[in-house]
Design a protein around this motif. Structure first.
Motif, short mmCIF file in Angstrom:
data_model
loop_
_atom_site.label_atom_id
_atom_site.label_comp_id
_atom_site.label_asym_id
_atom_site.label_seq_id
_atom_site.Cartn_x
_atom_site.Cartn_y
_atom_site.Cartn_z
N GLN A 162 32.18 17.86 34.72
CA GLN A 162 30.92 17.27 34.28
C GLN A 162 30.76 15.90 34.91
OE1 GLN A 162 30.55 16.83 30.05
NE2 GLN A 162 28.37 16.36 30.15
N PHE A 163 29.62 15.68 35.55
CA PHE A 163 29.27 14.41 36.15
C PHE A 163 27.97 13.95 35.50
CE2 PHE A 163 31.39 17.01 39.38
CZ PHE A 163 32.51 16.23 39.63
N GLY A 164 28.06 13.09 34.51
CA GLY A 164 26.88 12.70 33.76
C GLY A 164 26.35 13.90 33.02
N ASP A 165 25.10 14.28 33.29
CA ASP A 165 24.52 15.46 32.65
C ASP A 165 24.69 16.72 33.48
OD1 ASP A 165 23.66 13.96 30.52
OD2 ASP A 165 21.68 13.55 31.40
N ILE A 166 25.23 16.58 34.70
CA ILE A 166 25.37 17.73 35.59
C ILE A 166 26.72 18.41 35.36
CG2 ILE A 166 25.55 18.47 38.00
CD1 ILE A 166 23.62 16.21 38.71
N LEU A 167 26.66 19.72 35.19
CA LEU A 167 27.86 20.54 35.03
C LEU A 167 28.07 21.29 36.33
CD1 LEU A 167 29.90 21.42 32.78
CD2 LEU A 167 28.51 23.47 32.58
N ARG A 168 29.29 21.22 36.88
CA ARG A 168 29.58 21.87 38.16
C ARG A 168 30.76 22.82 37.97
NH1 ARG A 168 29.41 19.97 44.00
NH2 ARG A 168 31.06 21.16 45.00
N ALA A 169 30.59 24.05 38.44
CA ALA A 169 31.65 25.07 38.39
C ALA A 169 32.13 25.34 39.80
CB ALA A 169 31.11 26.35 37.76
N ASN A 170 33.43 25.22 40.01
CA ASN A 170 34.06 25.55 41.29
C ASN A 170 34.94 26.77 41.07
OD1 ASN A 170 33.16 23.16 42.80
ND2 ASN A 170 34.47 22.04 41.38
N ILE A 171 34.63 27.85 41.77
CA ILE A 171 35.31 29.13 41.57
C ILE A 171 35.99 29.54 42.88
CG2 ILE A 171 35.03 31.54 40.89
CD1 ILE A 171 34.11 29.61 38.70
#
Length: 195
Positions: free
Chosen positions: A119-128
Motif C-alpha cells: 500500500q502506497f498512500g491510498d493506492i494498493l499494488r499487487a505483485n504476482i
C-alpha cells in the motif's frame, strides 16, 4: 454430452493445470480490508475451469515444513508451537525461488503463484509471480493497482485472468499436439480441429 466431450477435445484439457497459491505477504495498513486477496484469487482460478488449485491446508503444511527446516532450534525449544501462522507466512515470503519450487514440487503443481500486496498512500499494488515448476523459473510477473478498496475485486479478477492466460500460453504446444492427435485418430473432423 456430445458438446461437453467436444469442448474438452477442443480445449485440450485432458487434465486441469495444477496451481499452488502460496499465502501472499501483506505490506500494508490492513484494517481487515485487504487480506484474503489470495483466497479470492484461488476461487476465481477454480471458477475458470482451466485450473485445479492445490488445497490450502496441504499447501500450508508444506510451507511450515520448509520454514521450520531452515530455522535452527534453540535449546530444544519446540519452534512449531512458538511461531504463529502469520510469522510462518512472513518467513516463507523471504525464502528463495529454489525452496519455493521444492515446496511446489511436493504438491505436484504445474505452476506456483507467489505475491505481495503493498500500500502506497491510498493506492494498493499487487505483485504476482507465476513460476513454472517443471522449468524451475519465474515465467511472468504481473502487477495490478487500484486506488480504492471498492476496486480490489476488479483488480483481483484481472490478475486471475492474466494468470490463466500465462498458463494457457505455456501449454499451447501441448494443447495443439492433443488436438492433432485426436484429428489423426478420427475423433474430430478437420473443421473441428481448425476451429
Amino acid at each position: 454430452m456430445l458438446s461437453i466431450s467436444f469442448q474438452s477435445i477442443i480445449s485440450g484439457n485432458e487434465r486441469k493445470v495444477k496451481i499452488v497459491i502460496f499465502p501472499f505477504q501483506y505490506d500494508c495498513n490492513t484494517n481487515g480490508l485487504f487480506p484474503g486477496i489470495d483466497d479470492v484469487m484461488r476461487s476465481e482460478l477454480i471458477r475458470s475451469e482451466y485450473c485445479e488449485v492445490i488445497d490450502q491446508v496441504r499447501t500450508y503444511e508444506f510451507i511450515q515444513e520448509a520454514v521450520l527446516f531452515n530455522i535452527i532450534k534453540i535449546e530444544n525449544a519446540d519452534m512449531k508451537n512458538m511461531l504463529t501462522k502469520a510469522n510462518i507466512v512472513d518467513l516463507f515470503a523471504k525464502v528463495n525461488l529454489k525452496i519455493l519450487i521444492r515446496v511446489a514440487e511436493k504438491t505436484n503443481a504445474d505452476f506456483a503463484i507467489k505475491g505481495t500486496i503493498n500500500q502506497f498512500g491510498d493506492i494498493l499494488r499487487a505483485n504476482i509471480e507465476v513460476v513454472q515448476v517443471k522449468a524451475k523459473e519465474t515465467i511472468s510477473v504481473l502487477v495490478g493497482e487500484c486506488e480504492s478498496t471498492e476496486k480490489i475485486p476488479e483488480m483481483t479478477e484481472q490478475l486471475t485472468q492474466q494468470i490463466v492466460n500465462v498458463c494457457k500460453g505455456e501449454n499451447v504446444q501441448k494443447e495443439i499436439d492433443y488436438i492433432q492427435c485426436n484429428y489423426q485418430q478420427g475423433n474430430i473432423t478437420y473443421e473441428e480441429a481448425t476451429e
